[in-house]
Structure formats: structure tokens, C-alpha cells
Design an enzyme around this catalytic site. Structure first.
Site, PDB file in Angstrom:
ATOM      1  CG  HIS A  99      -0.253  -0.207   2.520  1.00 19.19           C
ATOM      2  ND1 HIS A  99       0.072  -1.465   2.982  1.00 19.19           N
ATOM      3  CD2 HIS A  99       0.191   0.663   3.452  1.00 19.19           C
ATOM      4  CE1 HIS A  99       0.671  -1.366   4.154  1.00 19.19           C
ATOM      5  NE2 HIS A  99       0.771  -0.089   4.457  1.00 19.19           N
ATOM      6  CG  HIS A 101       1.190   5.270   4.130  1.00 25.64           C
ATOM      7  ND1 HIS A 101       0.372   5.172   5.230  1.00 25.64           N
ATOM      8  CD2 HIS A 101       1.936   4.129   4.125  1.00 25.64           C
ATOM      9  CE1 HIS A 101       0.622   4.022   5.869  1.00 25.64           C
ATOM     10  NE2 HIS A 101       1.565   3.370   5.214  1.00 25.64           N
TER      11      HIS A 101
HETATM   12  P1  5GP Z   1       1.936   0.280   7.300  1.00 25.31           P
HETATM   13  O1  5GP Z   1       2.583   0.569   8.619  1.00 25.31           O
HETATM   14  O2  5GP Z   1       1.714  -1.193   7.084  1.00 25.31           O
HETATM   15  O3  5GP Z   1       2.669   0.949   6.155  1.00 25.31           O
HETATM   16  O4  5GP Z   1       0.545   1.014   7.347  1.00 25.31           O
HETATM   17  C1  5GP Z   1      -0.660   0.365   7.577  1.00 25.31           C
HETATM   18  C2  5GP Z   1      -1.715   1.440   7.727  1.00 25.31           C
HETATM   19  O5  5GP Z   1      -2.986   0.827   7.658  1.00 25.31           O
HETATM   20  C3  5GP Z   1      -1.650   2.179   9.071  1.00 25.31           C
HETATM   21  O6  5GP Z   1      -1.460   3.574   8.825  1.00 25.31           O
HETATM   22  C4  5GP Z   1      -3.002   1.873   9.718  1.00 25.31           C
HETATM   23  O7  5GP Z   1      -3.546   2.975  10.408  1.00 25.31           O
HETATM   24  C5  5GP Z   1      -3.853   1.472   8.533  1.00 25.31           C
HETATM   25  N1  5GP Z   1      -4.908   0.502   8.834  1.00 25.31           N
HETATM   26  C6  5GP Z   1      -4.757  -0.670   9.517  1.00 25.31           C
HETATM   27  N2  5GP Z   1      -5.920  -1.334   9.590  1.00 25.31           N
HETATM   28  C7  5GP Z   1      -6.826  -0.580   8.916  1.00 25.31           C
HETATM   29  C8  5GP Z   1      -8.224  -0.739   8.643  1.00 25.31           C
HETATM   30  O8  5GP Z   1      -8.867  -1.716   9.030  1.00 25.31           O
HETATM   31  N3  5GP Z   1      -8.834   0.249   7.943  1.00 25.31           N
HETATM   32  C9  5GP Z   1      -8.160   1.357   7.499  1.00 25.31           C
HETATM   33  N4  5GP Z   1      -8.846   2.258   6.814  1.00 25.31           N
HETATM   34  N5  5GP Z   1      -6.836   1.537   7.740  1.00 25.31           N
HETATM   35  C10 5GP Z   1      -6.178   0.585   8.438  1.00 25.31           C
END
Ligand code: 5GP
Ligand code: ZN
Length: 138
Positions: A99, A101
Site C-alpha cells: 500500500h 500512503h
Molecule cells: P503500514 O505501517 O503497514 O505501512 O501502514 C498500515 C496502515 O494501515 C496504518 O497507517 C493503519 O492505520 C492502517 N490501517 C490498519 N488497519 C486498517 C483498517 O482496518 N482500515 C483502514 N482504513 N486503515 C487501516
């Protein structure tokens, strides 16, 4: 992937505040945003690593991410945006579905990346490039 939270969002099995979707990607608000408007852009195919996501999905992720950032700036609420991708647990990846951001920014939002500035010893940069070139393919 059946137990992946982002695949569940792709399949409408759990709710998300969606901003955009097409045949390759969907975009939805992060549930715990860095700034209000913080958006995640994900491929509709499940891959943990961005490097395993097929090229056409990667291209669409980047294009949609930059257009979402531009749209937030056009609202007049933001002056710029960060595009940020954590790949691998050591790099801060928590959700194992690739993903991007999109973090809309204004200078007064109070958020700062914990950046640092190392330097290279003599020959170190050339050695890094030589090792990289042995493995790189596109
Ligand atoms: P990572 O640290 O893996 O790059 O970011 C994962 C992101 O996913 C985090 O910013 C977290 O807040 C978001 N996230 C995790 N679970 C969910 C969810 O169930 N729904 C949404 N909309 N965001 C999520
Ligand atoms: Zn998934």
C-alpha cells in the site's frame, strides 16, 4: 487472501471510507491518520511486497496516489503531500498487503519525519553500487 484486512476492504467485507476505485486499485482513508485526509492506495491483487505487485498495478498506484495528493492540494486545505511506502516489517510495514500512503501536508501540521543524514566512507558508495549492479534487473 482470505485473512487479509485490505483484501477484505477490496471485497467490501469490511467498511472503509473510499475515495476512488478502478480495475486496478482502491483508495480509502487511513483509520489512524498522520494528518486528516491520510489515504491508502492499494492494488486489488494481494501481494505483501510492492516489488511483487504486477507493473500495471504499480503504475496505477503511483498515478492515483499523485492525483489524490494533487486533489487535496486543490481543496485549498493543504500545501503539499508525502507519498510513503513501507516495504517489509523492518521498514515499518504492519499490514502485509502492499500500500501507498498519501499524506496531505501543511507546514503547521506538526508532523516531522525522523530523518537523518549519514555519510559514506571512501569507496563505500562505489562498493554499494557494484553489489547492487550484480543483482539488479528490470
Ligand atoms: P503500514 O505501517 O503497514 O505501512 O501502514 C498500515 C496502515 O494501515 C496504518 O497507517 C493503519 O492505520 C492502517 N490501517 C490498519 N488497519 C486498517 C483498517 O482496518 N482500515 C483502514 N482504513 N486503515 C487501516
Ligand atoms: Zn490482501
Amino acid at each position: 487472501m482470505s485473512d487479509c484486512i485490505f483484501c477484505k476492504i477490496v471485497n467490501d467485507e469490511i467498511p472503509a471510507k473510499k475515495l476512488y476505485k478502478d480495475e486496478h486499485v482502491i483508495a480509502f482513508l487511513d483509520i489512524a491518520p498522520i494528518t486528516k485526509g491520510h489515504t491508502l492506495v492499494i492494488p486489488k491483487v494481494h501481494q505483501e511486497s510492492i516489488s511483487a505487485v504486477p507493473a500495471e498495478y504499480q503504475q496505477k498506484m503511483m498515478h492515483v496516489s499523485s492525483q489524490i495528493g494533487k486533489a487535496f492540494v486543490r481543496t485549498g486545505e493543504y500545501d503539499g503531500f508525502n507519498l510513503h511506502l513501507n516495504n517489509g516489517q523492518c521498514a515499518g510495514q504492519v499490514v502485509p498487503h502492499a500500500h501507498m500512503h498519501v499524506v496531505p501536508r501543511i507546514g503547521t501540521d506538526g508532523f516531522h519525519w525522523n530523518w537523518r543524514n549519514l555519510s559514506y566512507e571512501e569507496n563505500e558508495a562505489d562498493e554499494i553500487i557494484a553489489k547492487f549492479n550484480e543483482k539488479f534487473s528490470i
